[in-house]
Motif scaffolding. Structure first.
Motif, PDB file in Angstrom:
ATOM      1  N   THR A   1     -11.062 -18.157  -5.608  1.00 31.17           N
ATOM      2  CA  THR A   1     -10.422 -17.178  -6.475  1.00 31.17           C
ATOM      3  C   THR A   1      -9.320 -16.468  -5.694  1.00 31.17           C
ATOM      4  O   THR A   1      -9.210 -16.593  -4.469  1.00 31.17           O
ATOM      5  CB  THR A   1     -11.428 -16.120  -6.959  1.00 31.17           C
ATOM      6  OG1 THR A   1     -11.920 -15.433  -5.800  1.00 31.17           O
ATOM      7  CG2 THR A   1     -12.585 -16.754  -7.709  1.00 31.17           C
TER       8      THR A   1
ATOM      9  N   LYS B   1      -9.510 -14.623 -10.736  1.00 35.55           N
ATOM     10  CA  LYS B   1      -9.063 -15.885 -11.325  1.00 35.55           C
ATOM     11  C   LYS B   1      -8.808 -16.916 -10.226  1.00 35.55           C
ATOM     12  O   LYS B   1      -8.619 -16.580  -9.063  1.00 35.55           O
ATOM     13  CB  LYS B   1      -7.765 -15.666 -12.098  1.00 35.55           C
ATOM     14  CG  LYS B   1      -7.922 -14.772 -13.313  1.00 35.55           C
ATOM     15  CD  LYS B   1      -6.582 -14.599 -13.996  1.00 35.55           C
ATOM     16  CE  LYS B   1      -6.698 -13.606 -15.139  1.00 35.55           C
ATOM     17  NZ  LYS B   1      -5.360 -13.212 -15.633  1.00 35.55           N
TER      18      LYS B   1
ATOM     19  N   ALA C   1      -4.547 -20.416 -12.637  1.00 40.97           N
ATOM     20  CA  ALA C   1      -4.337 -19.600 -13.830  1.00 40.97           C
ATOM     21  C   ALA C   1      -3.137 -18.665 -13.660  1.00 40.97           C
ATOM     22  O   ALA C   1      -2.792 -17.938 -14.580  1.00 40.97           O
ATOM     23  CB  ALA C   1      -5.597 -18.791 -14.129  1.00 40.97           C
TER      24      ALA C   1
ATOM     25  N   HIS D   1      -5.788 -10.006 -11.500  1.00 43.08           N
ATOM     26  CA  HIS D   1      -6.009 -11.448 -11.344  1.00 43.08           C
ATOM     27  C   HIS D   1      -7.037 -11.788 -10.273  1.00 43.08           C
ATOM     28  O   HIS D   1      -7.285 -12.958 -10.012  1.00 43.08           O
ATOM     29  CB  HIS D   1      -4.688 -12.154 -10.972  1.00 43.08           C
ATOM     30  CG  HIS D   1      -3.618 -11.974 -11.996  1.00 43.08           C
ATOM     31  ND1 HIS D   1      -3.808 -12.236 -13.322  1.00 43.08           N
ATOM     32  CD2 HIS D   1      -2.344 -11.550 -11.886  1.00 43.08           C
ATOM     33  CE1 HIS D   1      -2.698 -11.981 -13.992  1.00 43.08           C
ATOM     34  NE2 HIS D   1      -1.794 -11.552 -13.145  1.00 43.08           N
TER      35      HIS D   1
END
Lengths: 254, 403
Positions: free
Chosen positions: A124, A159, A163, A156
């Motif tokens: 991530t 994510k 993405a 973010h």
């Protein structure tokens, strides 16, 4: 020339890099490229810009300064990451093949921002930014969240990179290079793949952060006009081509 | 100060999970090789195992019988009985004299039975049942017991006759049924009796006196020899050696050695064939996994370079393909075992009607699964070693860009 002499000779205080007569020659398919650095001295906390068209050898110099590329020949190559520490003889590390020790130095003292992302697709955003801190065994102390906030990517954090937009990924890459408070950040055209407006915004953020953290910066860019507002010291370089165009030689000093 | 292995493991695992499509392909490829191999080995082990079980289960397979009659004395027989590979030996008397007529109170029938010499530890008799003892307790064969309508504990009248000095003589002796032998022990009408009783009957038929039975006649026989013997080897694997030993002594014997050897040879041949297939299969898997991991290093060159850049050491990087190959090995093995259990279940179900209780055509022991896992992991580690070596030599500078 002794180490003491070299640092005293420099007017801007403690030197992080002291480079003399370093040459890197590359050859492929009959076309040779040669980078020559007669003299380069970078002081702690300096913000350096290396400007030139692509193929002139910027990346080669950055890689040598990041200890991921072995120079062909070395007059002197010293690295002093700590103000109070002794300078390290990088040439000796290379000659002895102590690649793991070079890796340890990178891990501890360097942050590297690549032209495009270089993020690990399976981690991530938070984990990518935390990568260097994680391998150094640094604790979670809110640094990542704070950095993400400053870089505008806080929402973010959980994510995966896939993405995110290109610009957002570059912000993550910058965050990763700064998160472990390195002494030096090397950035190779960090905004080249972005539109000018986004590039300007990101660079402004970047400079703010390195100023705040008092980090030495070595930045490569293909156009001076993009970065002249940022207050960087520009390195001089000259590029020659032989008449048959089979040899390109760049000489950098500063 | 390298990167802690725990963290390298965590990263390699995340990568493996993230690229789950790739990982699934690797796992399926391994299971496709390993699954059929397990089924094949299960069949070999199950079928040969069942054949060997059958051989072992029937003590008749351990029997060694002299082909023709000879003259064996007690001391010779005793020396044979003491051999470690002999589990049971009793002398036989002449078969012509080894019959008796039996009658019981419940049945009007007189049944002529063959007498089989027996003793403590007779492998043909149930180990829990009673033994023939002395000159009165005998063990009847199933068919004789049915005809006489007797069970263990019942009494019988035995009678036999002889021509002695031109006169026909008949004697009776009371017998007790100690037990009824299992059906497979003797198919015809017969009785397992002590050697003592047989000797007495033989002496009587020969016209000699048997004082302990109260039978008169000529004087007793001084040196007794026996024409044959009942011998059982310790195990089916000792039969061939015993047969050869008898051949050296000049005694031709009839054995089941040929059948035993057939099964043993089949086992050896099937095992050899199996291992050839297994080695080729595992080698092929190792090669294909190695090639994919090798290609993976190319595909992930940039990611591995990033790790190099943030200070991962040579060994840390080499662990990546190793960890991922081990995941493939373990998951592929688990899937293959699942496949095997499914297929083995179906095969055993299909064959159930033709098999005895508890018998399985397709069968593996727990340690077979362990060996399969160990071999798979070894193949994976070898494959990953090459890729690891390659990934360790990635030069970050050349790989960070251009890709």
């Amino acid at each position: 020339m002794s180490t003491n002499n070299s640092s005293q000779a420099h007017p801007r205080g403690a030197l992080v890099y002291y480079v003399r007569d370093v040459v890197k020659t590359r050859e492929s398919e009959g076309v040779a490229f040669r980078l020559k650095v007669p003299s380069l001295q970078i002081a702690m906390g300096e913000k350096i810009a290396l400007v030139g068209e692509s193929g002139c050898g910027k990346s080669t110099l950055l890689d040598i300064l990041a200890f991921i590329l072995k120079p062909s020949s070395v007059g002197a190559f010293r690295f002093r990451p700590e103000r109070d520490g002794d300078p390290l003889d990088m040439d000796a590390y290379w000659k002895a093949g102590r690649l793991n020790q070079l890796g340890d130095l990178r891990k501890r003292y360097l942050g590297y921002v690549m032209q495009t992302g270089g993020l690990l697709p399976y981690l991530t955003v938070r984990e990518n930014m935390d990568l260097c801190r994680n391998v150094l065994g640094l604790a979670q102390d809110g640094t990542i969240e704070h950095l993400a906030e400053q870089l505008g990517i806080a929402k973010h954090l959980n994510k995966l990179p896939e993405a995110l937009s290109t610009g957002e990924r570059q912000r993550v890459a910058i965050g990763r290079a700064l998160a472990h408070r390195p002494s030096i950040v090397i950035a190779d055209e960090p905004t080249a793949s972005l539109d000018p407006y986004a590039a300007q915004k990101i660079m402004a953020h970047f400079m703010e952060l390195v100023e705040e953290l008092n980090i030495t910066v070595i930045l490569a860019s293909h156009a001076w006009r993009h970065i002249k507002e940022l207050g960087l010291r520009r390195l001089h370089h000259r590029t020659f081509r032989s008449e048959d165009r089979n040899l390109t030689e760049t000489i950098v000093s500063g | 100060m390298g990167v802690p292995l725990r963290k390298v493991f965590a990263l390699a695992s995340r990568d493996y999970v993230h690229e789950w499509q790739m990982s699934v392909c690797f796992v399926l490829a391994l299971a496709a090789v390993l699954g059929p191999m397990l089924v094949l080995f299960g069949l070999k082990f199950g079928i040969v195992g069942a054949m060997i079980d059958q051989l072992i289960e029937d003590p008749g397979n351990r029997e060694i019988r002299p082909v023709s009659s000879g003259r064996y004395d007690r001391s010779w027989l005793e020396s044979v009985r003491r051999r470690p590979d002999v589990s049971f030996l009793v002398p036989r008397t002449r078969s012509i004299a080894a019959t008796i007529e039996l009658s019981s109170e419940d049945s009007s029938r007189h049944v002529r039975v063959e007498l089989i010499p027996s003793d403590q530890g007779d492998p043909m008799l149930s180990p829990r049942g009673d033994r023939p003892e002395g000159v009165t307790r005998i063990v009847l064969s199933r068919s004789a017991a049915e005809k006489l309508q007797v069970a263990a504990g019942d009494t019988l009248d035995g009678s036999l006759a002889r021509q002695y000095r031109g006169q026909k003589e008949r004697v009776h002796l009371p017998l007790t049924v100690a037990a009824v032998a299992p059906a497979r022990a003797f198919a015809r009408d017969g009785a397992f009796v002590s050697v003592n009783l047989l000797e007495a009957l033989e002496d009587f038929r020969d016209g000699r006196a048997v004082p302990r039975m109260g039978w008169s006649g000529d004087r007793e026989n001084s040196i007794r020899t026996y024409p044959s013997f009942r011998l059982y080897a310790r195990s089916i694997y000792d039969v061939a050696a015993l047969r050869d030993a008898f051949a050296n002594l000049g005694v031709d014997v009839h054995t089941h050695a040929a059948e035993i050897e057939l099964v043993q040879r089949m086992n050896r041949n099937l095992t050899a064939i199996y291992w050839i297939i297994a080695v080729i299969g595992l080698f092929g898997f190792s090669l294909s996994l190695g090639a994919s991991l090798w290609a993976n290093v190319d595909r992930k060159r940039k990611e591995l370079s990033v790790l190099r850049l943030v200070g991962f050491r040579t060994m840390d990087i080499a662990w990546f393909p190793m960890v991922q190959a081990l995941y493939t090995a373990i998951l592929g093995w688990a899937l293959a075992v699942g496949l095997y259990l499914l297929v083995a279940g179906v095969i055993n179900q299909m064959m159930a009607s033709q098999l005895g209780q508890g018998q399985q055509v397709c069968q593996l022991l727990p340690h077979h699964y362990g060996i399969a896992l160990a071999l798979t992991c070894a193949a994976a580690v070898i494959a990953a070693g090459l890729a690891g070596l390659r990934s360790a030599h990635i030069e970050p500078s050349a790989s960070l860009r251009d890709l």
